[in-house]
Design an enzyme around this catalytic site. Structure first.
Site, PDB file in Angstrom:
ATOM      1  N   ASP A  54       0.833  -1.202   0.000  1.00 26.79           N
ATOM      2  CA  ASP A  54       0.000   0.000   0.000  1.00 26.79           C
ATOM      3  C   ASP A  54       0.875   1.262   0.000  1.00 26.79           C
ATOM      4  O   ASP A  54       1.812   1.391   0.780  1.00 26.79           O
ATOM      5  CB  ASP A  54      -0.895  -0.018   1.247  1.00 26.79           C
ATOM      6  CG  ASP A  54      -2.036   0.969   1.160  1.00 26.79           C
ATOM      7  OD1 ASP A  54      -1.904   1.996   0.480  1.00 26.79           O
ATOM      8  OD2 ASP A  54      -3.077   0.721   1.800  1.00 26.79           O
ATOM      9  N   THR A  90      -7.240   4.099  -1.671  1.00 25.51           N
ATOM     10  CA  THR A  90      -6.881   2.707  -1.386  1.00 25.51           C
ATOM     11  C   THR A  90      -7.936   1.696  -1.823  1.00 25.51           C
ATOM     12  O   THR A  90      -7.643   0.760  -2.564  1.00 25.51           O
ATOM     13  CB  THR A  90      -6.599   2.542   0.120  1.00 25.51           C
ATOM     14  OG1 THR A  90      -5.476   3.348   0.470  1.00 25.51           O
ATOM     15  CG2 THR A  90      -6.298   1.086   0.467  1.00 25.51           C
ATOM     16  N   ASN A 111     -13.021   5.660  -1.015  1.00 27.42           N
ATOM     17  CA  ASN A 111     -12.968   5.102   0.339  1.00 27.42           C
ATOM     18  C   ASN A 111     -14.293   5.297   1.062  1.00 27.42           C
ATOM     19  O   ASN A 111     -14.645   4.533   1.957  1.00 27.42           O
ATOM     20  CB  ASN A 111     -11.839   5.737   1.138  1.00 27.42           C
ATOM     21  CG  ASN A 111     -10.474   5.194   0.749  1.00 27.42           C
ATOM     22  OD1 ASN A 111     -10.366   4.243  -0.028  1.00 27.42           O
ATOM     23  ND2 ASN A 111      -9.416   5.796   1.285  1.00 27.42           N
ATOM     24  N   TYR A 175      -9.245  -7.971   8.621  1.00 27.00           N
ATOM     25  CA  TYR A 175      -8.095  -7.082   8.707  1.00 27.00           C
ATOM     26  C   TYR A 175      -7.788  -6.684  10.149  1.00 27.00           C
ATOM     27  O   TYR A 175      -8.668  -6.299  10.922  1.00 27.00           O
ATOM     28  CB  TYR A 175      -8.296  -5.814   7.876  1.00 27.00           C
ATOM     29  CG  TYR A 175      -7.056  -4.959   7.897  1.00 27.00           C
ATOM     30  CD1 TYR A 175      -5.915  -5.365   7.215  1.00 27.00           C
ATOM     31  CD2 TYR A 175      -7.003  -3.780   8.635  1.00 27.00           C
ATOM     32  CE1 TYR A 175      -4.755  -4.612   7.252  1.00 27.00           C
ATOM     33  CE2 TYR A 175      -5.852  -3.018   8.671  1.00 27.00           C
ATOM     34  CZ  TYR A 175      -4.726  -3.448   7.982  1.00 27.00           C
ATOM     35  OH  TYR A 175      -3.574  -2.704   8.034  1.00 27.00           O
ATOM     36  N   ASP A 211       2.621   3.116   3.099  1.00 25.96           N
ATOM     37  CA  ASP A 211       1.491   4.038   3.190  1.00 25.96           C
ATOM     38  C   ASP A 211       1.479   4.715   4.554  1.00 25.96           C
ATOM     39  O   ASP A 211       1.312   5.931   4.651  1.00 25.96           O
ATOM     40  CB  ASP A 211       0.186   3.281   2.953  1.00 25.96           C
ATOM     41  CG  ASP A 211      -1.016   4.207   2.838  1.00 25.96           C
ATOM     42  OD1 ASP A 211      -1.083   4.949   1.844  1.00 25.96           O
ATOM     43  OD2 ASP A 211      -1.872   4.201   3.737  1.00 25.96           O
ATOM     44  N   HIS A 215       2.165   8.739   4.865  1.00 29.50           N
ATOM     45  CA  HIS A 215       1.151   9.633   5.424  1.00 29.50           C
ATOM     46  C   HIS A 215       1.707  10.428   6.601  1.00 29.50           C
ATOM     47  O   HIS A 215       1.464  11.628   6.721  1.00 29.50           O
ATOM     48  CB  HIS A 215      -0.067   8.835   5.877  1.00 29.50           C
ATOM     49  CG  HIS A 215      -1.035   8.526   4.793  1.00 29.50           C
ATOM     50  ND1 HIS A 215      -1.654   9.501   4.037  1.00 29.50           N
ATOM     51  CD2 HIS A 215      -1.512   7.344   4.323  1.00 29.50           C
ATOM     52  CE1 HIS A 215      -2.468   8.934   3.155  1.00 29.50           C
ATOM     53  NE2 HIS A 215      -2.397   7.627   3.306  1.00 29.50           N
ATOM     54  N   ASP A 257      -1.447   0.270  -4.776  1.00 28.93           N
ATOM     55  CA  ASP A 257      -2.707   0.903  -5.153  1.00 28.93           C
ATOM     56  C   ASP A 257      -2.555   2.341  -5.615  1.00 28.93           C
ATOM     57  O   ASP A 257      -3.348   2.847  -6.395  1.00 28.93           O
ATOM     58  CB  ASP A 257      -3.698   0.834  -3.993  1.00 28.93           C
ATOM     59  CG  ASP A 257      -3.076   1.281  -2.667  1.00 28.93           C
ATOM     60  OD1 ASP A 257      -1.838   1.454  -2.600  1.00 28.93           O
ATOM     61  OD2 ASP A 257      -3.816   1.437  -1.682  1.00 28.93           O
ATOM     62  N   HIS A 258      -1.501   3.012  -5.138  1.00 30.81           N
ATOM     63  CA  HIS A 258      -1.301   4.425  -5.454  1.00 30.81           C
ATOM     64  C   HIS A 258       0.072   4.838  -4.927  1.00 30.81           C
ATOM     65  O   HIS A 258       0.748   4.078  -4.243  1.00 30.81           O
ATOM     66  CB  HIS A 258      -2.381   5.304  -4.793  1.00 30.81           C
ATOM     67  CG  HIS A 258      -2.502   5.080  -3.307  1.00 30.81           C
ATOM     68  ND1 HIS A 258      -1.547   5.514  -2.400  1.00 30.81           N
ATOM     69  CD2 HIS A 258      -3.443   4.446  -2.571  1.00 30.81           C
ATOM     70  CE1 HIS A 258      -1.908   5.169  -1.179  1.00 30.81           C
ATOM     71  NE2 HIS A 258      -3.058   4.498  -1.254  1.00 30.81           N
ATOM     72  N   HIS A 366      -2.758  11.150  -0.835  1.00 29.08           N
ATOM     73  CA  HIS A 366      -2.957  10.651  -2.192  1.00 29.08           C
ATOM     74  C   HIS A 366      -4.422  10.850  -2.539  1.00 29.08           C
ATOM     75  O   HIS A 366      -5.211  11.281  -1.694  1.00 29.08           O
ATOM     76  CB  HIS A 366      -2.548   9.184  -2.315  1.00 29.08           C
ATOM     77  CG  HIS A 366      -3.154   8.309  -1.266  1.00 29.08           C
ATOM     78  ND1 HIS A 366      -4.389   7.711  -1.406  1.00 29.08           N
ATOM     79  CD2 HIS A 366      -2.697   7.940  -0.034  1.00 29.08           C
ATOM     80  CE1 HIS A 366      -4.663   7.004  -0.318  1.00 29.08           C
ATOM     81  NE2 HIS A 366      -3.663   7.127   0.529  1.00 29.08           N
TER      82      HIS A 366
END
Length: 429
Positions: A54, A90, A111, A175, A211, A215, A257-258, A366
């Protein structure tokens, strides 16, 4: 012979039930279509491990030269970057990779988004919506494999917690960000060490390290990014080595994903001035605000009112909104979109004040247009089905799905937007 066959069946049943019950977060679907034993045809197929890193920006490997990922790329194939879809968030882009479909078609628009049919807002922070398979359209890889009699497994990937078409992966986990990378790697190897009848041929793994770090510190904090990357790279190196030691024909496909862009506090726009609960519902995804009028007859009135408030942002009718590759047609976007100016980002006043209190000057975000290269992710692959030394130009993430289907010998659904031709250069003839 009858006793032998009965013993063998009981043996595999015990193994399956024991694996299904291990760990408090492990879940196995009770739906009747679930494949728990590979068909004779599936036993002949190779294996794929799909790994999501991620927020892993396209240039991180070239910038930091992590040893294990660098060797992986040299021994396999890569694309210059993996191009996500707007908004480059994401959940929609993970699910695009999983289905080969544009977000407009698979339904996971962002999201967070409002679903008119359900009269409910989908949000990645709402467990009720995340696990509700009716939000997810298309046929993700694990559902496709399941329908062709192939056992699947997942240690996290967007959609695997939901009962999509009544199906989860054969083995999966809800998760939990507290689960260590080592635990995820160890479980993947345990799956590959299972008896071939119950061994998954498709495994998905997810790692959030880059990720999280991007961030928190922004993508230009080289010290923090390098530290996080090398820790992740070490765990991936352990996975690569142990996969090789199984002797199985395993193909590893690594995606993200990005990417990530640096965001300054000075370019945050408070959303409070745009809230009007009496007239409309507003969904905030940072780089886009979806406006849903309570009364469709007041859409033009609302549009004109919002246009008068424009300041570092622009208000659009949905069909005129920039950054989309296509004219968005899914009604769940709503009729009006609000887009911040380049470099600006929507945020609540509460979030802005919290960052100020923490003396945070810059951070990472993002979601911006895919035309911004910083939003691009990665695509690397290695294995017996993959060319050595293959190098392709930047490619859209819709095309990953048909490539994985090709490796596993799965049929590609007719409604998939991706095309194998774009990634055929990665594959052995």
């Amino acid at each position: 012979m009858k006793h032998s066959a009965l013993f063998k069946s009981l043996f595999f049943l015990v193994i399956f039930l024991s694996l299904a019950s291990c760990g408090s977060t492990s879940n196995v679907s009770n739906f009747s279509p679930l494949t728990t034993v590979n068909t004779a045809e599936s036993l002949k197929k190779p294996y794929v491990i799909l790994i999501s890193l991620d927020g892993f920006r396209h240039d991180y490997v070239n910038t930091y030269n992590p040893p294990y990922l660098s060797s992986f790329i040299e021994e396999g194939s890569q694309a210059a970057s993996l191009i996500p879809y707007f908004p480059t968030k994401t959940f929609p882009n993970h699910y695009t990779i999983a289905t080969g479909m544009y977000p407009d078609n698979h339904g996971l628009l962002a999201n967070s988004y409002y679903d008119y049919d359900k009269k409910k807002t989908y949000s990645i922070g709402n467990r009720e919506t995340v696990v509700d398979g009716s939000f997810y359209k298309g046929t993700p890889l694990w559902v496709n494999a399941n329908s062709e009699g192939m056992v699947t497994a997942s240690y996290f990937f967007v959609g695997t917690e939901a009962d999509i078409q009544g199906v989860h992966p054969t083995y999966y986990y809800n998760y939990d960000g507290k689960v260590t990378n080592q635990e995820r790697v160890d479980q993947a190897i345990k799956w590959l060490e299972m008896p071939e009848e119950t061994r998954p041929h498709l495994i998905t793994l997810y790692f959030s390290d880059m990720d999280d770090t991007g961030h928190r510190y922004g993508p230009n904090n080289k010290e923090k990014l390098r530290e996080a990357l090398f820790k992740l790279d070490s765990k991936l190196g352990d996975l690569f080595s142990r996969v090789d030691n199984t002797g199985l024909p395993v193909n590893i496909v690594i995606v993200s994903d990005h990417g990530m862009a640096e965001q300054s506090m000075e370019k945050l726009i408070s959303t409070e001035s745009l809230i009007n609960d009496a007239l409309y519902n507003m969904i905030d995804n940072g780089v886009i605000l979806n406006i849903h009028p309570h009364n469709n007859e007041e859409t033009d009135k609302i549009f004109n009112q919002l246009k008068k408030l424009e300041n570092k942002f622009t208000v659009y009718k949905t069909e005129d909104t920039p950054h989309f590759e296509y004219v968005p047609k899914n009604k769940n976007w709503g009729p009006i979109q609000v887009i911040p100016d380049d470099g600006y980002y929507f945020s609540s006043s509460k979030s802005i004040e919290r960052r100020k209190a923490g003396n945070q000057e810059v951070f990472g975000v993002h979601g911006y247009t895919p035309a911004l290269k910083d939003m691009h992710g990665i695509l690397y692959a290695k294995g017996p089905a993959i060319n050595v030394g293959g190098s392709l130009p930047s490619v859209k993430n819709i095309h990953v799905y048909p490539m994985i289907c090709k490796i596993l010998g799965l049929a590609v659904p007719t409604n998939v937007d991706g095309k194998l031709s774009y990634l055929k250069g990665m594959l052995q003839e």
